[in-house]
Motif scaffolding. Sequence first.
Motif, PDB file in Angstrom:
ATOM      1  N   LEU A  50       4.926  -3.968   0.876  1.00 14.56           N
ATOM      2  CA  LEU A  50       4.497  -2.583   0.986  1.00 14.56           C
ATOM      3  C   LEU A  50       3.066  -2.426   0.474  1.00 14.56           C
ATOM      4  CD1 LEU A  50       5.969  -0.052   1.986  1.00 14.56           C
ATOM      5  CD2 LEU A  50       6.335   0.559  -0.422  1.00 14.56           C
ATOM      6  N   VAL A  51       2.222  -1.781   1.265  1.00 12.00           N
ATOM      7  CA  VAL A  51       0.853  -1.472   0.830  1.00 12.00           C
ATOM      8  C   VAL A  51       0.717   0.045   0.793  1.00 12.00           C
ATOM      9  CG1 VAL A  51      -1.605  -1.753   1.298  1.00 12.00           C
ATOM     10  CG2 VAL A  51      -0.021  -3.592   1.890  1.00 12.00           C
ATOM     11  N   PRO A  52       0.864   0.649  -0.397  1.00  9.69           N
ATOM     12  CA  PRO A  52       0.793   2.108  -0.491  1.00  9.69           C
ATOM     13  C   PRO A  52      -0.600   2.616  -0.159  1.00  9.69           C
ATOM     14  CG  PRO A  52       0.938   1.118  -2.677  1.00  9.69           C
ATOM     15  CD  PRO A  52       1.094   0.014  -1.695  1.00  9.69           C
ATOM     16  N   GLU A  53      -0.667   3.862   0.257  1.00  8.13           N
ATOM     17  CA  GLU A  53      -1.914   4.490   0.686  1.00  8.13           C
ATOM     18  C   GLU A  53      -3.038   4.310  -0.338  1.00  8.13           C
ATOM     19  OE1 GLU A  53      -2.200   6.155   3.707  1.00  8.13           O
ATOM     20  OE2 GLU A  53      -4.310   6.672   3.363  1.00  8.13           O
ATOM     21  N   ASP A  54      -2.718   4.405  -1.615  1.00  9.33           N
ATOM     22  CA  ASP A  54      -3.785   4.330  -2.628  1.00  9.33           C
ATOM     23  C   ASP A  54      -4.271   2.903  -2.881  1.00  9.33           C
ATOM     24  OD1 ASP A  54      -1.724   3.259  -4.041  1.00  9.33           O
ATOM     25  OD2 ASP A  54      -1.710   4.754  -5.640  1.00  9.33           O
ATOM     26  N   ARG A  55      -3.677   1.944  -2.158  1.00  6.56           N
ATOM     27  CA  ARG A  55      -4.173   0.568  -2.243  1.00  6.56           C
ATOM     28  C   ARG A  55      -5.030   0.226  -1.019  1.00  6.56           C
ATOM     29  NH1 ARG A  55      -5.012  -1.499  -5.992  1.00  6.56           N
ATOM     30  NH2 ARG A  55      -4.698  -3.621  -5.212  1.00  6.56           N
ATOM     31  N   ILE A  56      -5.197   1.218  -0.147  1.00  5.60           N
ATOM     32  CA  ILE A  56      -5.963   0.993   1.082  1.00  5.60           C
ATOM     33  C   ILE A  56      -7.365   1.556   0.958  1.00  5.60           C
ATOM     34  CG2 ILE A  56      -6.112   1.442   3.559  1.00  5.60           C
ATOM     35  CD1 ILE A  56      -3.073   1.697   3.604  1.00  5.60           C
ATOM     36  N   GLU A  57      -8.340   0.703   1.271  1.00  6.33           N
ATOM     37  CA  GLU A  57      -9.735   1.108   1.251  1.00  6.33           C
ATOM     38  C   GLU A  57     -10.195   1.282   2.698  1.00  6.33           C
ATOM     39  OE1 GLU A  57     -11.915  -1.753  -1.023  1.00  6.33           O
ATOM     40  OE2 GLU A  57     -13.830  -1.091  -0.200  1.00  6.33           O
ATOM     41  N   SER A  58     -10.805   2.438   2.992  1.00  6.83           N
ATOM     42  CA  SER A  58     -11.299   2.679   4.346  1.00  6.83           C
ATOM     43  C   SER A  58     -12.816   2.634   4.361  1.00  6.83           C
ATOM     44  CB  SER A  58     -10.842   4.051   4.840  1.00  6.83           C
ATOM     45  OG  SER A  58      -9.436   4.123   4.825  1.00  6.83           O
ATOM     46  N   GLY A  59     -13.400   2.220   5.464  1.00  5.17           N
ATOM     47  CA  GLY A  59     -14.851   2.190   5.571  1.00  5.17           C
ATOM     48  C   GLY A  59     -15.263   2.018   7.011  1.00  5.17           C
ATOM     49  N   PRO A  60     -16.577   2.015   7.269  1.00  6.14           N
ATOM     50  CA  PRO A  60     -17.058   1.841   8.639  1.00  6.14           C
ATOM     51  C   PRO A  60     -16.778   0.446   9.177  1.00  6.14           C
ATOM     52  CG  PRO A  60     -18.891   2.079   7.082  1.00  6.14           C
ATOM     53  CD  PRO A  60     -17.639   2.244   6.297  1.00  6.14           C
ATOM     54  N   ARG A  61     -16.678   0.348  10.486  1.00  2.00           N
ATOM     55  CA  ARG A  61     -16.381  -0.930  11.123  1.00  2.00           C
ATOM     56  C   ARG A  61     -17.616  -1.831  11.135  1.00  2.00           C
ATOM     57  NH1 ARG A  61     -13.787   1.961  16.286  1.00  2.00           N
ATOM     58  NH2 ARG A  61     -15.605   3.247  15.854  1.00  2.00           N
ATOM     59  N   ILE A  62     -17.366  -3.115  11.326  1.00  2.00           N
ATOM     60  CA  ILE A  62     -18.416  -4.127  11.270  1.00  2.00           C
ATOM     61  C   ILE A  62     -18.989  -4.389  12.663  1.00  2.00           C
ATOM     62  CG2 ILE A  62     -18.907  -6.516  10.658  1.00  2.00           C
ATOM     63  CD1 ILE A  62     -18.123  -4.897   8.273  1.00  2.00           C
TER      64      ILE A  62
END
Length: 202
Positions: A168-180
């Motif tokens: 399980l990867v909870p939402e607060d363990r996910i980092e979002s950013g711009p694509r490469i």
Amino acid sequence: MILSEKFYSDNNVISVGKKLLGKTLCTSFEGILTSGIITETEAYAGETDRASHAYGGRRTARTGIMYRVGGTAYVYLCYGIHSLFNVVTSPEGIPHAILIRSIKPVDGIEAMALRANKAIISEKQGTGPGNVSRLLGIHYRHSGLLLCSNHELHPLEDAIWIEDRGILVPEDRIESGPRIGVDYAREDALLPYRFKVKNGTL
DNA sequence: CGGCCGATCCACT
DNA sequence: GTGGATCGGCCGA
């Protein structure tokens, strides 16, 4: 548990991109099983996304794969060298796809080392979309393969699939950013459609 | 049919 | 941090 067509047919490409984190991408080629836990993904949001190969409704022999049913593999050649693996999401006719950018190697470490031409495989070897395909033996000839056909009935048949092994990867363990590498996509280049597990820790 | 270029990686500095 | 490798897809002529 192998992810079903239902998982992939979700029309929300952002949500699927995040939900794929922690899932296990598996391949079996010529009887050799290799797999890795997905730690980084990028969402490509169909015809309105300037970064997508399907932008503007462009539909060719290659990109037409993206219009197929969710759970279809879309693999294409980049820079003449690298096969990049994507999974089509959304219902048939809508060209959403998720690029798998990084994995943490799990099964078939020795086979992966051989494919990467390395003595040992560290987690670092699974970083970068070209490397993901190299370790797992994925080639652009596999574009169009279904990820949820019942390969278990044919264990020696070449297959790609994704499993939920309960990580399980909870939402607060996910980092979002711009694509490469999508600078050409103008305003869409800044969209936060890249998702990764924070610190790469699972 | 010719030419350009890309959702990249790695060796080398 | 930089540049070379390497080739299929796509577009325009």
